[in-house]
Design a protein around this motif. Structure first.
Motif, mmCIF file in Angstrom:
data_model
loop_
_atom_site.group_PDB
_atom_site.id
_atom_site.type_symbol
_atom_site.label_atom_id
_atom_site.label_comp_id
_atom_site.label_asym_id
_atom_site.label_seq_id
_atom_site.Cartn_x
_atom_site.Cartn_y
_atom_site.Cartn_z
ATOM 1 N N SER B 85 43.661 -27.513 6.058
ATOM 2 C CA SER B 85 42.740 -27.002 5.038
ATOM 3 C C SER B 85 42.619 -25.494 5.053
ATOM 4 N N MET B 86 43.675 -24.842 5.501
ATOM 5 C CA MET B 86 43.685 -23.372 5.430
ATOM 6 C C MET B 86 44.915 -22.957 4.620
ATOM 7 N N PRO B 216 35.455 -27.723 11.513
ATOM 8 C CA PRO B 216 36.163 -26.943 10.481
ATOM 9 C C PRO B 216 36.071 -25.445 10.759
ATOM 10 N N SER B 220 38.668 -22.316 6.729
ATOM 11 C CA SER B 220 38.816 -23.510 5.875
ATOM 12 C C SER B 220 37.574 -23.709 5.011
#
Lengths: 398, 398
Positions: B85-86, B216, B220
């Motif tokens: 998620s980056m 997280p 992200s």
């Protein structure tokens, strides 16, 4: 978010040359621009065997290392330095990520913003960038084919009390010039008299075309590390391979230990896989024979380029035949702007570095740095043909 | 010659701890001091095979590389980042000599002397050294086991208009703490509101003992590189091996390209042998499985150390059980000076890092950072016995 950058980054001149060279990406360009060694001469098999030996040492080889660098490599390098009349102990040596990092660390530990550094005119481009980033005032010293003019250096030392003198006295970049022994001794004397340390950057010293030629380093003339005024920088980038990114600095242990402190903050240490590989390479590979092979090959390439340039029959294009190193420094007809020439040359499929970037102050715009190590044979011939077409068009216009 | 050093080097505090730890050289010392990974878990064979594949690519592999880093490795890393998620492009990534160099380059391009940086309290020792060298004012933000206290950070942002916030939100060094999701979101919001970039240093994030745990990253949560306010730093030092000295920074492309400019002056580029080796490793070695193996092993070692400490039956010694990373942060009885304790401990053959060095301002002297990754089994047991002997003698004296 809009990022605001530091004032020191404003000082870093954007490079017109880099922008022009970006235009070459993806094109079929013959490049005399980079300072790239000949790939076909890299001792790949010896490097491969050296890494095998490193890995045979077990898993410990992959652990964190010392900031100062892998001790067995420093010990071997000290022996090599001592054999070249540069007696030095491992405590007086720091391994760096190429000698470029050594220049950065020296500026970091020895200078404050506003301090003056004296350089040759012209001088190594990337040292100018470092000094600019540290907010230093870079003052060029009048120089000729024998090096810095000592009287000019003395005048500037009296006037500006510089913190450093940075020089490449043997096969300089970009000029390829070799300092005379008198100039070497003269600057050394000034350095002691006025208390100004000399940074002697010597990446090309081993690449001498005449194996019997002897150009003593300033460090060897000084004869000592502790209490001496010379910080000497060496590198494996030209003699083994750039990918291993290993250089070294030797000098007074107080300076070396301060540089190590600064390096600890900068990156903890350089790659120990590279350092251990070079250590094994030095133990099992006849590096000096290899260096002779490279120097001989580069000497031939230089002769080829020189001959190709001569064949153009230009009366007002000149250069001093280099005795070593990687570059021919060409003076083009007066009034010709080499940056404009580069733009035209890139259009024809050839690149070089316009000389202006190598000047700390007033640039001599009708100069070009031509690398002769990366190309040879037919390719070099084609490259010089393209270059000469561009030059001739420019001369016709003048 | 007597060398005069720059003012910035005066700012670099000499480390009492380093001096004490120097006493350990040559002695049989069990060390909980260094942040060293377990050597026996290094994937030596996979690294060896990876270099073989690199060399099979021919001599070109030993040439100079790009300042930004080897493109195929950046591409693979971008895929890995995106999967976490980056989302990020190679133009938004710079490869560095360990993530330590990224901290240095960020300070170089984003700050001027006198600028304020906010840090956790306590924080990573070597970031303090970098910030001091750049003449920055380092202000610690009140922090607890869930991270920085957002209200305290806001108050300081209003008051000092900092240029940066530096954090290690997942398994911090030295505390091992994990920031709660609320604190992560809270700081991110402040960062946008006050225009203060966040440096998220994440060398330990992968070393989570519970594979299902999800922490997280702030990057992200931000969800974008360009225009985002988070510069994220990763490293292979803990997941593959420190000797390969490769870290990476991702963020807004204007910041990354400015860092690349600064890196060009600092060292041209990092080792491309290392970068190409890691590229081949990622292609042929199941790195994520390997990371799980390391994390599991480290989890057991942490449990062993925790158990050994508990067995001492100290009522006024406490710590928060870490969920990952490499350290237990021990609070010793009030009034106990851990630096004096270290001196005694070294006499008994065991070392650790006194906590005081990790505080930017007022240190909490009764703290110790204990590494649990480098030793195990009987050796760890013997080490904790020696440590406990030293502690008990000190407590008897108080």
């Amino acid at each position: 978010m809009n990022y605001r950058f530091s004032r020191r980054m404003d000082a870093l001149k954007s490079s017109a040359v880099r922008d022009i060279l970006k235009l070459t990406q993806g094109k079929e360009i013959i490049s005399f621009a980079g300072g790239l060694p000949a790939e076909e001469l890299f001792p790949l098999e010896a490097v491969r065997e050296a890494t095998e030996r490193v890995f045979a040492g077990g898993k410990h080889t992959l652990q964190y290392g010392l900031t100062e660098g892998y001790l067995p490599l420093r010990e071997q390098l000290c022996e090599r330095m001592t054999a070249k009349s540069m007696p030095v102990d491992p405590d007086q040596m720091l391994l760096t990520t190429g000698s470029q990092q050594a220049i950065d660390l020296i500026a970091r530990v020895l200078t404050d913003p506003g301090d003056v550094v004296l350089v040759e005119n012209p001088t190594y481009l990337a040292c100018l960038q470092v000094f600019q980033l540290y907010g230093m005032r870079v003052i060029p010293v009048e120089s000729d084919k024998d090096g810095m003019i000592v009287e000019a250096a003395e005048k500037l030392m009296k006037e500006h009390k510089p913190k450093l003198v940075y020089i490449v006295p043997t096969f300089g970049n970009p000029t390829g010039r070799v300092w005379s022994i008198e100039r070497r001794k003269g600057l050394l004397e000034l350095s002691r008299k006025y208390g100004v340390p000399i940074v002697e950057d010597d990446p090309y010293g081993d690449i001498r075309f005449d194996p019997k030629a002897d150009y003593p380093t300033l460090f060897s003339l000084e004869g000592k590390a502790d209490g001496g005024s010379v910080i000497y920088l060496g590198s494996f980038s030209k003699t083994v391979a750039p990918a291993l990114r290993t250089g070294w600095a030797i000098g007074d242990r107080s300076v070396i230990s301060m540089m190590a402190k600064a390096k600890q903050a900068a990156d903890l240490h350089s790659s120990t896989l590279d350092q251990q590989t070079l250590d094994q390479l030095l133990r099992h590979f006849p590096l000096d024979d290899h260096i002779r092979r490279i120097a001989t090959a580069y000497g031939s390439r230089m002769q080829q380029m020189q001959q190709l340039l001569r064949q153009q029959g230009w009366s007002d294009v000149s250069w001093v035949e280099p005795q070593g190193g990687m570059f021919i420094w060409v003076e083009l007809p007066e009034g010709l702007d080499a940056e404009a020439l580069l733009r035209a040359a890139v259009g024809k499929g050839v690149a070089f570095v316009p000389g202006a970037s190598f000047f700390a102050a007033e640039p001599q715009r009708n100069t070009a740095r031509m690398n002769f190590t990366y190309t040879e044979g037919e390719r070099m011939k084609l490259g010089i043909e393209r270059f000469s077409e561009a030059v001739n068009e420019f001369m016709a216009r003048c």
